[in-house]
Design a protein around this motif. Structure first.
Motif, PDB file in Angstrom:
ATOM      1  N   UNK A  47       0.808  -1.217   0.000  1.00  0.00           N
ATOM      2  CA  UNK A  47       0.000   0.000   0.000  1.00  0.00           C
ATOM      3  C   UNK A  47       0.846   1.274   0.000  1.00  0.00           C
ATOM      4  N   UNK A  48       2.146   1.164  -0.204  1.00  0.00           N
ATOM      5  CA  UNK A  48       3.035   2.323  -0.099  1.00  0.00           C
ATOM      6  C   UNK A  48       2.689   3.413  -1.109  1.00  0.00           C
ATOM      7  N   UNK A  49       2.499   4.612  -0.591  1.00  0.00           N
ATOM      8  CA  UNK A  49       2.323   5.829  -1.389  1.00  0.00           C
ATOM      9  C   UNK A  49       3.245   6.877  -0.775  1.00  0.00           C
ATOM     10  N   UNK A  50       3.350   8.017  -1.416  1.00  0.00           N
ATOM     11  CA  UNK A  50       4.125   9.120  -0.832  1.00  0.00           C
ATOM     12  C   UNK A  50       3.168  10.144  -0.274  1.00  0.00           C
ATOM     13  N   UNK A  51       3.504  10.644   0.866  1.00  0.00           N
ATOM     14  CA  UNK A  51       2.821  11.791   1.426  1.00  0.00           C
ATOM     15  C   UNK A  51       3.895  12.840   1.653  1.00  0.00           C
ATOM     16  N   UNK A  52       3.803  13.919   0.902  1.00  0.00           N
ATOM     17  CA  UNK A  52       4.820  14.970   0.938  1.00  0.00           C
ATOM     18  C   UNK A  52       6.223  14.394   0.704  1.00  0.00           C
ATOM     19  N   UNK A  53       6.307  13.453  -0.230  1.00  0.00           N
ATOM     20  CA  UNK A  53       7.583  12.886  -0.623  1.00  0.00           C
ATOM     21  C   UNK A  53       8.103  11.771   0.263  1.00  0.00           C
ATOM     22  N   UNK A  55       7.593   7.993   1.967  1.00  0.00           N
ATOM     23  CA  UNK A  55       6.852   6.752   1.794  1.00  0.00           C
ATOM     24  C   UNK A  55       6.060   6.444   3.070  1.00  0.00           C
ATOM     25  N   UNK A  56       4.771   6.163   2.908  1.00  0.00           N
ATOM     26  CA  UNK A  56       3.918   5.790   4.034  1.00  0.00           C
ATOM     27  C   UNK A  56       3.075   4.575   3.658  1.00  0.00           C
ATOM     28  N   UNK A  57       2.718   3.802   4.669  1.00  0.00           N
ATOM     29  CA  UNK A  57       1.797   2.675   4.474  1.00  0.00           C
ATOM     30  C   UNK A  57       0.383   3.235   4.524  1.00  0.00           C
ATOM     31  N   UNK A  58      -0.243   3.326   3.381  1.00  0.00           N
ATOM     32  CA  UNK A  58      -1.557   3.966   3.314  1.00  0.00           C
ATOM     33  C   UNK A  58      -2.673   3.112   3.895  1.00  0.00           C
ATOM     34  N   UNK A  59      -2.406   1.833   4.178  1.00  0.00           N
ATOM     35  CA  UNK A  59      -3.433   1.002   4.813  1.00  0.00           C
ATOM     36  C   UNK A  59      -3.575   1.357   6.289  1.00  0.00           C
ATOM     37  N   UNK A  60      -2.574   2.022   6.846  1.00  0.00           N
ATOM     38  CA  UNK A  60      -2.603   2.436   8.248  1.00  0.00           C
ATOM     39  C   UNK A  60      -2.838   3.933   8.413  1.00  0.00           C
ATOM     40  N   UNK A  61      -2.603   4.692   7.364  1.00  0.00           N
ATOM     41  CA  UNK A  61      -2.618   6.144   7.461  1.00  0.00           C
ATOM     42  C   UNK A  61      -4.047   6.662   7.391  1.00  0.00           C
ATOM     43  N   UNK A  62      -4.538   7.323   8.440  1.00  0.00           N
ATOM     44  CA  UNK A  62      -5.914   7.825   8.406  1.00  0.00           C
ATOM     45  C   UNK A  62      -6.067   8.943   7.381  1.00  0.00           C
ATOM     46  N   UNK A  63      -7.134   8.900   6.638  1.00  0.00           N
ATOM     47  CA  UNK A  63      -7.345   9.844   5.546  1.00  0.00           C
ATOM     48  C   UNK A  63      -7.334  11.290   6.027  1.00  0.00           C
ATOM     49  N   UNK A  71      -0.257  13.818  -1.974  1.00  0.00           N
ATOM     50  CA  UNK A  71      -0.177  12.366  -2.088  1.00  0.00           C
ATOM     51  C   UNK A  71       0.234  11.993  -3.506  1.00  0.00           C
ATOM     52  N   UNK A  72       1.169  11.061  -3.609  1.00  0.00           N
ATOM     53  CA  UNK A  72       1.540  10.521  -4.915  1.00  0.00           C
ATOM     54  C   UNK A  72       1.358   9.014  -4.857  1.00  0.00           C
ATOM     55  N   UNK A  73       0.641   8.485  -5.838  1.00  0.00           N
ATOM     56  CA  UNK A  73       0.445   7.043  -5.969  1.00  0.00           C
ATOM     57  C   UNK A  73       1.247   6.553  -7.171  1.00  0.00           C
ATOM     58  N   UNK A  74       1.256   5.263  -7.376  1.00  0.00           N
ATOM     59  CA  UNK A  74       1.969   4.680  -8.517  1.00  0.00           C
ATOM     60  C   UNK A  74       1.472   5.283  -9.829  1.00  0.00           C
ATOM     61  N   UNK A 104       3.864  -0.876  -4.605  1.00  0.00           N
ATOM     62  CA  UNK A 104       4.445  -0.454  -3.328  1.00  0.00           C
ATOM     63  C   UNK A 104       5.956  -0.510  -3.343  1.00  0.00           C
ATOM     64  N   UNK A 105       6.497  -1.534  -3.985  1.00  0.00           N
ATOM     65  CA  UNK A 105       7.953  -1.687  -4.081  1.00  0.00           C
ATOM     66  C   UNK A 105       8.550  -0.540  -4.899  1.00  0.00           C
ATOM     67  N   UNK A 106       7.912  -0.186  -5.999  1.00  0.00           N
ATOM     68  CA  UNK A 106       8.402   0.920  -6.838  1.00  0.00           C
ATOM     69  C   UNK A 106       8.329   2.232  -6.072  1.00  0.00           C
ATOM     70  N   UNK A 107       7.240   2.464  -5.353  1.00  0.00           N
ATOM     71  CA  UNK A 107       7.110   3.700  -4.580  1.00  0.00           C
ATOM     72  C   UNK A 107       8.196   3.787  -3.513  1.00  0.00           C
ATOM     73  N   UNK A 108       8.477   2.675  -2.846  1.00  0.00           N
ATOM     74  CA  UNK A 108       9.534   2.653  -1.827  1.00  0.00           C
ATOM     75  C   UNK A 108      10.903   2.854  -2.472  1.00  0.00           C
ATOM     76  N   UNK A 109      11.132   2.227  -3.620  1.00  0.00           N
ATOM     77  CA  UNK A 109      12.413   2.367  -4.315  1.00  0.00           C
ATOM     78  C   UNK A 109      12.647   3.802  -4.771  1.00  0.00           C
TER      79      UNK A 109
END
Length: 154
Positions: A47-53, A55-63, A71-74, A104-109
């Motif tokens: 579920x990795x996305x970027x929040x302000x650059x 990487x965060x786990x968006x499954x845990x991050x409250x909207x 927010x940047x997604x794949x 998620x791997x690409x976002x983390x990379x």
């Protein structure tokens, strides 16, 4: 609760309970299904996305916490239909396998390369620790990230 999210450079109005996971809102309300929900508890990184650059786990991050950030997604990595260097390297190195962890791997990379444009193999392994792949054995993933770093395309 009505919130405004800045996602991939565009503003989106959403209606969600404040503690709804960001990943669920991205997938269900905005149709951005590249963000996967694998484990739902922040352990797999799908579920990795970027929040302000970052990487965060968006499954845990409250909207509600994401409403003030960018927010940047794949889906937001490609530029005018052209894959970014890491996306292309994953394809070129066969680092996609089943594809579930790939976004998620690409976002983390990409986040790793933004912080450290010339990582060692050990840096890459450490930087991707929060992302699990069950298919590749990580070798192709590490090679893909190394190739981008060596080409200076991060």
């Amino acid at each position: 609760m009505n919130l405004t999210l800045q996602v991939n450079g565009q503003e989106h109005g959403v209606d969600a309970e404040p503690l709804t996971p960001l990943a669920r809102v991205l997938r269900e309300q905005l149709g951005l299904r590249g963000t996967k929900i694998g484990c739902g508890n922040g352990e797999c990184g799908a579920c990795t996305v970027w929040l302000d650059g970052q990487a965060v786990c968006s499954c845990l991050y409250p909207v509600y916490r994401a409403a003030d950030g960018s927010i940047t997604t794949i889906e937001g990595l490609a530029d005018a239909g052209r894959l970014n260097a890491v996306q292309k390297a994953f394809i070129d190195h066969g680092a996609t396998q089943c594809g579930f962890c790939t976004s998620g791997m690409i976002m983390a990379a990409c986040a790793l390369l933004a912080q450290n444009p010339h990582p060692t193999e050990a840096d890459i392994v450490h930087g991707l620790t929060g992302n699990i792949c069950r298919c590749t054995g990580y070798r192709q993933i590490i090679q893909a990230v190394l190739s981008v770093a060596q080409q200076g395309n991060a």
